[in-house]
Structures are given as C-alpha cells and as structure tokens.
Design a protein around this motif. Structure first.
Motif, PDB file in Angstrom:
ATOM      1  N   MET A   3       0.853  -1.269  -0.051  1.00 16.67           N
ATOM      2  CA  MET A   3      -0.090  -0.049  -0.090  1.00 16.67           C
ATOM      3  C   MET A   3       1.134   1.408   0.052  1.00 16.67           C
ATOM      4  O   MET A   3       1.939   1.188   0.639  1.00 16.67           O
ATOM      5  N   THR A   4       0.439   2.247  -0.479  1.00 12.35           N
ATOM      6  CA  THR A   4       1.172   3.473  -0.620  1.00 12.35           C
ATOM      7  C   THR A   4       0.292   4.624   0.049  1.00 12.35           C
ATOM      8  O   THR A   4      -0.889   4.321   0.053  1.00 12.35           O
ATOM      9  N   SER A   5       0.840   5.593   0.331  1.00  6.54           N
ATOM     10  CA  SER A   5       0.058   6.908   0.855  1.00  6.54           C
ATOM     11  C   SER A   5      -0.766   7.430  -0.307  1.00  6.54           C
ATOM     12  O   SER A   5      -0.454   7.248  -1.324  1.00  6.54           O
ATOM     13  N   PRO A   6      -1.798   8.068   0.398  1.00  8.23           N
ATOM     14  CA  PRO A   6      -2.522   8.580  -0.949  1.00  8.23           C
ATOM     15  C   PRO A   6      -1.853   9.795  -1.568  1.00  8.23           C
ATOM     16  O   PRO A   6      -1.118  10.407  -1.407  1.00  8.23           O
ATOM     17  N   PRO A   7      -2.019   9.577  -2.777  1.00  6.38           N
ATOM     18  CA  PRO A   7      -1.612  10.458  -3.655  1.00  6.38           C
ATOM     19  C   PRO A   7      -2.018  11.931  -3.696  1.00  6.38           C
ATOM     20  O   PRO A   7      -3.184  12.143  -3.107  1.00  6.38           O
ATOM     21  N   SER A   8      -1.081  13.013  -4.020  1.00 15.39           N
ATOM     22  CA  SER A   8      -1.553  14.206  -3.861  1.00 15.39           C
ATOM     23  C   SER A   8      -2.611  14.457  -5.170  1.00 15.39           C
ATOM     24  O   SER A   8      -2.748  14.166  -6.268  1.00 15.39           O
ATOM     25  N   THR A   9      -3.125  15.768  -4.855  1.00 20.70           N
ATOM     26  CA  THR A   9      -4.272  16.158  -5.857  1.00 20.70           C
ATOM     27  C   THR A   9      -3.540  16.249  -7.217  1.00 20.70           C
ATOM     28  O   THR A   9      -4.123  16.015  -8.200  1.00 20.70           O
ATOM     29  N   ALA A  10      -2.271  16.926  -7.075  1.00 18.41           N
ATOM     30  CA  ALA A  10      -1.740  17.348  -8.468  1.00 18.41           C
ATOM     31  C   ALA A  10      -1.216  15.949  -9.033  1.00 18.41           C
ATOM     32  O   ALA A  10      -1.146  16.142 -10.352  1.00 18.41           O
ATOM     33  N   GLY A  11      -0.765  14.739  -8.458  1.00 12.62           N
ATOM     34  CA  GLY A  11      -0.437  13.805  -9.007  1.00 12.62           C
ATOM     35  C   GLY A  11      -1.426  12.496  -9.092  1.00 12.62           C
ATOM     36  O   GLY A  11      -0.950  11.685  -9.867  1.00 12.62           O
ATOM     37  N   GLY A  12      -2.479  12.722  -8.895  1.00 11.46           N
ATOM     38  CA  GLY A  12      -3.731  11.881  -8.960  1.00 11.46           C
ATOM     39  C   GLY A  12      -3.889  11.716 -10.455  1.00 11.46           C
ATOM     40  O   GLY A  12      -3.718  12.406 -11.290  1.00 11.46           O
ATOM     41  N   THR A  13      -4.799  10.757 -10.628  1.00  9.47           N
ATOM     42  CA  THR A  13      -5.367  10.307 -11.983  1.00  9.47           C
ATOM     43  C   THR A  13      -6.474  11.424 -12.400  1.00  9.47           C
ATOM     44  O   THR A  13      -7.181  11.941 -11.709  1.00  9.47           O
ATOM     45  N   ARG A  14      -6.199  12.070 -13.603  1.00  9.63           N
ATOM     46  CA  ARG A  14      -6.991  13.135 -14.151  1.00  9.63           C
ATOM     47  C   ARG A  14      -8.017  12.636 -15.270  1.00  9.63           C
ATOM     48  O   ARG A  14      -7.239  11.838 -16.023  1.00  9.63           O
ATOM     49  N   VAL A  15      -9.152  12.917 -15.279  1.00  9.98           N
ATOM     50  CA  VAL A  15      -9.881  12.449 -16.416  1.00  9.98           C
ATOM     51  C   VAL A  15     -10.627  13.783 -16.987  1.00  9.98           C
ATOM     52  O   VAL A  15     -10.702  14.749 -16.520  1.00  9.98           O
ATOM     53  N   SER A  16     -11.115  13.419 -18.336  1.00  7.05           N
ATOM     54  CA  SER A  16     -11.921  14.838 -19.111  1.00  7.05           C
ATOM     55  C   SER A  16     -13.418  14.865 -18.643  1.00  7.05           C
ATOM     56  O   SER A  16     -13.880  14.169 -17.763  1.00  7.05           O
ATOM     57  N   MET A  17     -13.886  16.106 -19.154  1.00 11.09           N
ATOM     58  CA  MET A  17     -15.241  16.255 -18.746  1.00 11.09           C
ATOM     59  C   MET A  17     -16.211  15.136 -19.410  1.00 11.09           C
ATOM     60  O   MET A  17     -17.311  14.670 -18.716  1.00 11.09           O
ATOM     61  N   PHE A  18     -16.020  14.484 -20.647  1.00 17.18           N
ATOM     62  CA  PHE A  18     -16.628  13.621 -21.128  1.00 17.18           C
ATOM     63  C   PHE A  18     -16.372  12.533 -20.195  1.00 17.18           C
ATOM     64  O   PHE A  18     -17.535  11.655 -20.062  1.00 17.18           O
ATOM     65  N   THR A  19     -15.548  11.978 -19.499  1.00 13.39           N
ATOM     66  CA  THR A  19     -15.468  10.704 -18.753  1.00 13.39           C
ATOM     67  C   THR A  19     -16.178  11.175 -17.648  1.00 13.39           C
ATOM     68  O   THR A  19     -16.982   9.967 -17.086  1.00 13.39           O
ATOM     69  N   LEU A  20     -16.226  12.316 -17.050  1.00 15.00           N
ATOM     70  CA  LEU A  20     -16.967  12.744 -15.869  1.00 15.00           C
ATOM     71  C   LEU A  20     -18.400  12.471 -16.221  1.00 15.00           C
ATOM     72  O   LEU A  20     -19.136  11.959 -15.268  1.00 15.00           O
ATOM     73  N   SER A  21     -18.897  12.821 -17.300  1.00 13.59           N
ATOM     74  CA  SER A  21     -20.440  12.711 -17.715  1.00 13.59           C
ATOM     75  C   SER A  21     -20.573  11.364 -17.726  1.00 13.59           C
ATOM     76  O   SER A  21     -22.031  11.040 -17.558  1.00 13.59           O
ATOM     77  N   THR A  22     -19.879  10.390 -18.183  1.00 12.68           N
ATOM     78  CA  THR A  22     -20.045   8.977 -18.372  1.00 12.68           C
ATOM     79  C   THR A  22     -20.072   8.508 -16.849  1.00 12.68           C
ATOM     80  O   THR A  22     -20.939   7.513 -16.701  1.00 12.68           O
ATOM     81  N   PHE A  23     -19.705   8.954 -15.910  1.00 18.72           N
ATOM     82  CA  PHE A  23     -19.733   8.528 -14.660  1.00 18.72           C
ATOM     83  C   PHE A  23     -21.030   8.887 -14.179  1.00 18.72           C
ATOM     84  O   PHE A  23     -21.927   8.059 -13.589  1.00 18.72           O
ATOM     85  N   VAL A  24     -21.658  10.212 -14.404  1.00 23.25           N
ATOM     86  CA  VAL A  24     -23.053  10.385 -14.196  1.00 23.25           C
ATOM     87  C   VAL A  24     -23.989   9.407 -14.861  1.00 23.25           C
ATOM     88  O   VAL A  24     -24.896   8.834 -14.363  1.00 23.25           O
ATOM     89  N   VAL A  25     -23.855   9.439 -16.516  1.00 20.77           N
ATOM     90  CA  VAL A  25     -24.862   8.813 -17.172  1.00 20.77           C
ATOM     91  C   VAL A  25     -24.563   7.103 -16.639  1.00 20.77           C
ATOM     92  O   VAL A  25     -25.795   6.374 -16.731  1.00 20.77           O
ATOM     93  N   GLY A  26     -23.294   6.570 -16.610  1.00 22.93           N
ATOM     94  CA  GLY A  26     -23.218   5.349 -16.375  1.00 22.93           C
ATOM     95  C   GLY A  26     -23.620   4.906 -14.786  1.00 22.93           C
ATOM     96  O   GLY A  26     -24.026   3.597 -14.854  1.00 22.93           O
TER      97      GLY A  26
END
Length: 472
Positions: free
Chosen positions: A1-24
């Motif tokens: 296990m690792t410590s939580p990643p920073s906001t800057a280093g975390g996984t980034r996704v596009s607006m389309f991907t965010l909208s698929t979280f909503v629709v999905g």
C-alpha cells in the motif's frame, strides 16, 4: 500500500469521462423496470406529472452540484464534504456513510436484477433470491473488486465504453416501440388506479424516480480526478438531461404498447415484456442482454463512487486510517474492500428478504436521499449568506432543491427512514475510531444529541423488525 497521492499527482479525467460517470451510474437496472413499476401505481397522466416533478427537482439538484463545484472548489469530495462543511463532522459522516451504504445496497439490487433476468432461462436462479443466485452474484462482486483495484483510469476507460454500449439498446427500444405505438391503447391508459387519487399515485412513484436518478452526483463524487473544476458542473447537468430524456421516453412509450393492467404484471425486467409484445420473442432476449451490459457498467461506476466517498471521509479524519490507503494504481483499496464486504453481506440478507427487488430499490433510494438533502441544504445556507449578484438565482435553485429532497424524504415513509438508521448508526463506531486517531473530540454537544436521537430511532426499528411490525 502507498500513501494517498496528492491532488496534483492523482489520476485526471476529461469532462466527457466525468459525464459518463453520471450517465453510467444512473442508467442501470432501474430503467429496465420502469414500465411495470410505473404501471403498478399510475397511468399516463400520473407518469407525465411524476417525471415533470422529478425532472424539475433533480435539475435543481444538478444545478446545486454545479454551483457548489464552482463556489467551493476546495471541496473535492462532493456530497460528503458539502455536508461536513455545512453542518459539522458527524453530519458529514452521516452523509458519507449513508451514501456509501446506498451504493452498496444498490449494487446488491443490480445482482438481484441480473440473476432474476437469467432466471427465466435458468430456473434455479429464481427471482435472484436463491442460494445459487447468491453464489453467482458473490463471484461477480469479487471479480469486479479485482478489476477496480487495477486502477481508476482503467476502470474509467471501461466505464466510457460500457456507457455507450448500454445507452444504444435503450434508444433502439424506444424507436421500435414507436413503430408499433397504438394511440388507442395509450388513450385507454391515460388514467391510473380508480381506487387511489392522482396525488397518491404520484407519491407512489417518487422513490422509483429517486432510485433511477441516483448517480446524478457521480461527477461531484469523483471531482478529485477532474482536469478542471468547471468540468464537474457541466458534466453533471449534461449527464442528467441526457438520462431524463431516456427515462421519460421508456416510460411513456410503453403505455402505447400494452394496457396498464398487463404492464403492471410483467416480469422484471419489464422492458423485455414490452418489447416482446412489440416485435416478438427476440425483443425479450435483446433487452435481457442490454440489461446485463447496463447493470455491470452501473455496478462499476457505483463501486468507484462508494469507495471515493469512504476515502474522502477517512482523509478528513472522520473514518479510520485504513480507509485512507490507496495502492500504486490510485485505487482506494481499503474503501474498496469494505464496500465489497458489505455487498457480500447484503447478498446473504437477500436470501431472507420477502421481496428482494422492492426492498433493495426503496432502501437504496432512502439512504441516498439523506446526503442529497444535506447537499441542497448546504447550498441554501451559502446562498442565504451570499451578497453577490447571483444571490437570488442561487437562493431559488437551492431552496427548490431543498424542498424537493425534503418532500422525497417524506414520501419515502417512516419505515425506510428507520431502516436507514439501522445501517448508519452502527457505523458511528468507525466515526469514533477515526476521530480518536486524530486525537479529536468525537462529538460536539449538538452532535451528541443527534447521535442519541438516531440511536433511539435505530433501536425502535430493530424492535419493530423483531416483532414483525416492519418486514424487509
């Protein structure tokens, strides 16, 4: 296990991907049950009014999430952080734990729906509530656990693909039904049950609309992965409007295929029975296949959101440290494990439920309403304090969302609210452990009163269940 990643280093996704979280997350099992579920309660008139109320209310909630994402960009955990910022640590925990439990119970509903669908081919699976059905579902729970632990980015990519794959069959359903739509049948279905008034018919559909709209907060919950904060709000509104169109269309066109009395008695997934009537036997097979794809995709999205909420609450010091851990793939592995364990426990409970389908649907809706109401109330609190040019607009939107979610809590009824407390109150142990790990005070005086009232409600619920006054 690792410590939580920073906001800057975390996984980034596009607006389309965010909208698929909503629709999905919204397009799952619920849409496939709409024809029969609505027909049991109301006719065309009631359905149109219900969708108008639900659509307007949920649009206000979507706008609340949109506005909060812009006004409080520092709060990147969605519903948990809004409740915490607005009303304190324990209320924030209440929202987080309730939402997490809602996601886990909803995931159990998905497995019940899948195995019930397959039960028409393999009778040993029954209505999703047999021992074999639970075994099959349990295998699925842990296979998804292994998939998601491989990383958020891989899971998000799969979610995009699955979202497109499950929306297309629903559009095909609507188009095919329109080709054989019978205006005479539709007109005969205009009214609902003569024994109940229109107001009661609409109230009876409210928890159904809540269930199918759970997931509207998908972009907000996953906002720590957004490339831009403005993407969160846009994805929420875009996803909501797309899904509202789909849900209302599926419900209304079905009234033009079969009389309401026949719609109400269709086996779930009732979309299959409607399409079978419209185009023949292959229609039921087509819907069954589409359902499995849709439900597995929604299960993926909901599992991600459930883990994100626990992770955020743990990072804020309101849950134990083991839930803060992420692996090298940025997956909140402690939270994911706990989510999978609860889903497994609830699958066993399904064996003893009198109606696993309805119980899971209504309990999921009631649990989700608590964080929805708290988020809307926090937006209202901000709007009241705001002196800016947008104050009036924000105040109207937040007030409408707060009133709507409060109405839904009333519509849920006392039984399911008490059952929510049976699930949430024992989780307070985790809250106390998290606070102690931070060497912080567990409760303020006001929070102690809230806990006492909630515990009393949970005890009452247990007594009522034991005496048979409440059945699950």
């Amino acid at each position: 296990m690792t410590s939580p990643p920073s906001t800057a280093g975390g996984t980034r996704v596009s607006m389309f991907t965010l909208s698929t979280f909503v629709v999905g997350s919204m397009i799952g099992a619920g849409v496939f049950s709409l024809p029969a579920t609505f027909a049991e309660s109301t006719g065309v008139a009631g359905a149109l009014i219900s969708w108008a109320i639900a659509g307007s209310g949920m649009l206000m909630l979507a706008l609340v999430f949109h506005r909060l994402a812009i006004r409080r960009p520092d709060l990147d955990a969605g519903i948990f952080s809004y409740a915490k910022a607005g009303f304190g640590n324990y209320v924030g925990f209440f929202a987080a734990f309730g939402y997490w439990a809602s996601a886990c119970v909803g995931n159990v509903f998905y497995w019940v729906f899948i195995t019930s669908t397959l039960g028409s081919i393999f009778p040993a699976l029954g209505e999703g509530d047999t021992v074999l059905a639970v075994v099959v579902s349990s295998v699925g729970v842990w296979l998804f656990f292994l998939l998601i632990r491989r990383g958020v980015r891989q899971a998000a990519t799969l979610n995009r693909i699955v979202t497109v794959a499950k929306v297309l069959p629903i559009v095909v359903f609507v188009v095919l039904c329109l080709t054989v739509f019978d205006p005479a049948v539709f007109a005969a279905n205009w009214g609902g049950d003569d024994t109940t008034g229109l107001g009661e018919q609409i109230r009876a559909t409210m928890l159904v609309t809540v269930f199918v709209f759970i997931g509207i907060e998908g972009a907000s919950v996953n906002s720590r992965h957004a490339r831009k904060r403005s993407d969160v709000g846009r994805a929420t509104v875009l996803g909501f409007l797309s899904v509202l169109t789909v849900f209302a269309s599926v419900t209304i066109v079905s009234y033009g295929i079969l009389p309401r009395e026949q719609l109400a008695t269709l086996r779930q997934p009732s979309m299959g029975g409607v399409l079978e009537q419209a185009v023949g036997g292959w229609g039921a097979v087509f819907v069954g296949a589409a359902l499995i794809v849709a439900v597995l995709g929604a299960y993926l999205a909901w599992t991600l959101m459930a883990a994100e909420v626990l992770l955020s609450a743990a990072r804020a010091g309101d849950l134990p440290a083991f839930l803060r851990r992420t692996n090298r793939n940025d997956t909140p592995i402690g939270a994911l494990t706990m989510s999978s364990v609860l889903a497994q426990v609830m699958l066993v409970v399904v064996l003893f439920a009198q109606n696993a389908f309805d119980a899971a649907l209504e309990l999921t809706s009631a649990l989700a309403l608590i964080p929805f109401f708290l988020s809307a109330a926090y937006a209202l609190k901000l709007a009241v304090k705001d002196g800016g040019a947008r104050r009036t607009r924000d105040l109207v939107v937040a007030a409408a969302a707060t009133i709507y979610t409060a109405y839904l809590l009333w519509a849920a009824g006392l039984t399911y609210l008490l059952l929510c407390l049976v699930i949430i109150v024992p989780g307070t142990i985790l809250f106390a452990v998290g606070r102690r790990e931070q060497r912080a005070r567990v409760f303020t005086p006001a929070e102690a009163v809230l806990f006492t009232l909630a515990a009393a409600g949970a005890i009452v619920a247990v007594v009522l269940i034991a005496t048979g006054a409440i059945t699950v």
